[in-house]
Design a protein around this motif. Sequence first.
Motif, PDB file in Angstrom:
ATOM      1  N   ASP A  92       0.847  -1.199   0.000  1.00 54.60           N
ATOM      2  CA  ASP A  92       0.000   0.000   0.000  1.00 54.60           C
ATOM      3  C   ASP A  92       0.880   1.245   0.000  1.00 54.60           C
ATOM      4  O   ASP A  92       1.276   1.740   1.046  1.00 54.60           O
ATOM      5  CB  ASP A  92      -0.899  -0.030   1.241  1.00 54.60           C
ATOM      6  CG  ASP A  92      -1.950   1.063   1.233  1.00 54.60           C
ATOM      7  OD1 ASP A  92      -2.294   1.563   0.150  1.00 54.60           O
ATOM      8  OD2 ASP A  92      -2.414   1.430   2.321  1.00 54.60           O
ATOM      9  N   GLU A  93       1.179   1.739  -1.192  1.00 53.71           N
ATOM     10  CA  GLU A  93       2.073   2.877  -1.353  1.00 53.71           C
ATOM     11  C   GLU A  93       1.342   4.044  -2.014  1.00 53.71           C
ATOM     12  O   GLU A  93       0.469   3.833  -2.853  1.00 53.71           O
ATOM     13  CB  GLU A  93       3.266   2.492  -2.237  1.00 53.71           C
ATOM     14  CG  GLU A  93       4.173   1.467  -1.615  1.00 53.71           C
ATOM     15  CD  GLU A  93       4.897   2.001  -0.411  1.00 53.71           C
ATOM     16  OE1 GLU A  93       5.540   3.068  -0.510  1.00 53.71           O
ATOM     17  OE2 GLU A  93       4.816   1.359   0.655  1.00 53.71           O
ATOM     18  N   PRO A  94       1.712   5.282  -1.665  1.00 54.33           N
ATOM     19  CA  PRO A  94       1.107   6.428  -2.358  1.00 54.33           C
ATOM     20  C   PRO A  94       1.653   6.527  -3.785  1.00 54.33           C
ATOM     21  O   PRO A  94       2.799   6.179  -4.049  1.00 54.33           O
ATOM     22  CB  PRO A  94       1.552   7.625  -1.516  1.00 54.33           C
ATOM     23  CG  PRO A  94       2.801   7.174  -0.842  1.00 54.33           C
ATOM     24  CD  PRO A  94       2.668   5.682  -0.643  1.00 54.33           C
ATOM     25  N   TRP A  95       0.824   7.003  -4.691  1.00 53.91           N
ATOM     26  CA  TRP A  95       1.231   7.179  -6.086  1.00 53.91           C
ATOM     27  C   TRP A  95       0.508   8.415  -6.602  1.00 53.91           C
ATOM     28  O   TRP A  95      -0.712   8.497  -6.539  1.00 53.91           O
ATOM     29  CB  TRP A  95       0.826   5.949  -6.884  1.00 53.91           C
ATOM     30  CG  TRP A  95       1.274   5.948  -8.313  1.00 53.91           C
ATOM     31  CD1 TRP A  95       0.695   6.581  -9.365  1.00 53.91           C
ATOM     32  CD2 TRP A  95       2.380   5.233  -8.846  1.00 53.91           C
ATOM     33  NE1 TRP A  95       1.370   6.304 -10.518  1.00 53.91           N
ATOM     34  CE2 TRP A  95       2.417   5.479 -10.229  1.00 53.91           C
ATOM     35  CE3 TRP A  95       3.360   4.403  -8.284  1.00 53.91           C
ATOM     36  CZ2 TRP A  95       3.375   4.932 -11.063  1.00 53.91           C
ATOM     37  CZ3 TRP A  95       4.306   3.855  -9.126  1.00 53.91           C
ATOM     38  CH2 TRP A  95       4.313   4.126 -10.496  1.00 53.91           C
ATOM     39  N   ILE A  96       1.262   9.342  -7.105  1.00 58.47           N
ATOM     40  CA  ILE A  96       0.646  10.542  -7.677  1.00 58.47           C
ATOM     41  C   ILE A  96       1.011  10.577  -9.146  1.00 58.47           C
ATOM     42  O   ILE A  96       2.184  10.564  -9.509  1.00 58.47           O
ATOM     43  CB  ILE A  96       1.106  11.817  -6.958  1.00 58.47           C
ATOM     44  CG1 ILE A  96       0.679  11.746  -5.502  1.00 58.47           C
ATOM     45  CG2 ILE A  96       0.529  13.050  -7.643  1.00 58.47           C
ATOM     46  CD1 ILE A  96       1.152  12.895  -4.654  1.00 58.47           C
ATOM     47  N   ASN A  97      -0.013  10.554  -9.981  1.00 54.99           N
ATOM     48  CA  ASN A  97       0.178  10.518 -11.419  1.00 54.99           C
ATOM     49  C   ASN A  97      -0.774  11.510 -12.051  1.00 54.99           C
ATOM     50  O   ASN A  97      -1.991  11.364 -11.919  1.00 54.99           O
ATOM     51  CB  ASN A  97      -0.082   9.100 -11.937  1.00 54.99           C
ATOM     52  CG  ASN A  97       0.266   8.949 -13.390  1.00 54.99           C
ATOM     53  OD1 ASN A  97       0.869   9.831 -13.996  1.00 54.99           O
ATOM     54  ND2 ASN A  97      -0.120   7.830 -13.963  1.00 54.99           N
ATOM     55  N   GLU A  98      -0.229  12.510 -12.715  1.00 54.76           N
ATOM     56  CA  GLU A  98      -1.038  13.525 -13.385  1.00 54.76           C
ATOM     57  C   GLU A  98      -2.100  14.105 -12.457  1.00 54.76           C
ATOM     58  O   GLU A  98      -3.250  14.273 -12.839  1.00 54.76           O
ATOM     59  CB  GLU A  98      -1.673  12.948 -14.650  1.00 54.76           C
ATOM     60  CG  GLU A  98      -0.652  12.501 -15.674  1.00 54.76           C
ATOM     61  CD  GLU A  98      -1.285  11.823 -16.881  1.00 54.76           C
ATOM     62  OE1 GLU A  98      -2.518  11.878 -17.047  1.00 54.76           O
ATOM     63  OE2 GLU A  98      -0.522  11.243 -17.655  1.00 54.76           O
TER      64      GLU A  98
END
Length: 149
Positions: A92-98
């Motif tokens: 469970d990792e954060p991911w910021i995409n666009e």
Amino acid sequence: MIVGNPPFLGNKKMVGALGQSYAEQLRRLYQGRVPGDADLVTYWFEKARAQMERGHVRLAGLVATNSIRGGPNRKVLVRIAGSGTIFEAWSDEPWINEGAAVRVSLVAFGPGENGRPVRLDGVPVAGIYADMTPASSLESGVDITQAQR
């Protein structure tokens, strides 16, 4: 080796985005291997697993939203764990995409016992279950994620 970030598309949006004919053909092609109500990303996991089973690929590492750990999506990880080993995962990792902030799971797997150390979220563990929980070395190899009523 397969390494990738397959596209995420929720099950309910597949027909609208891909077209009814394509979505139906995809579901029919993977029938019995990927649940019909699973997200699009799960098809890449199953395709990599099948390539390993045929001996064409030794290792895979894929990114999915953290929904891969539950519901119909998890059934694809159950097949992977049943025919091989999940040897590295970040559950469970954060991911910021666009600009879209989502939570992701990163999963590396291979056929059978491959002699690699097994780590979950960077911590050595005895094994990794399909719901991205660790197997304890104190367990007797019983995967409680398979329990049924």
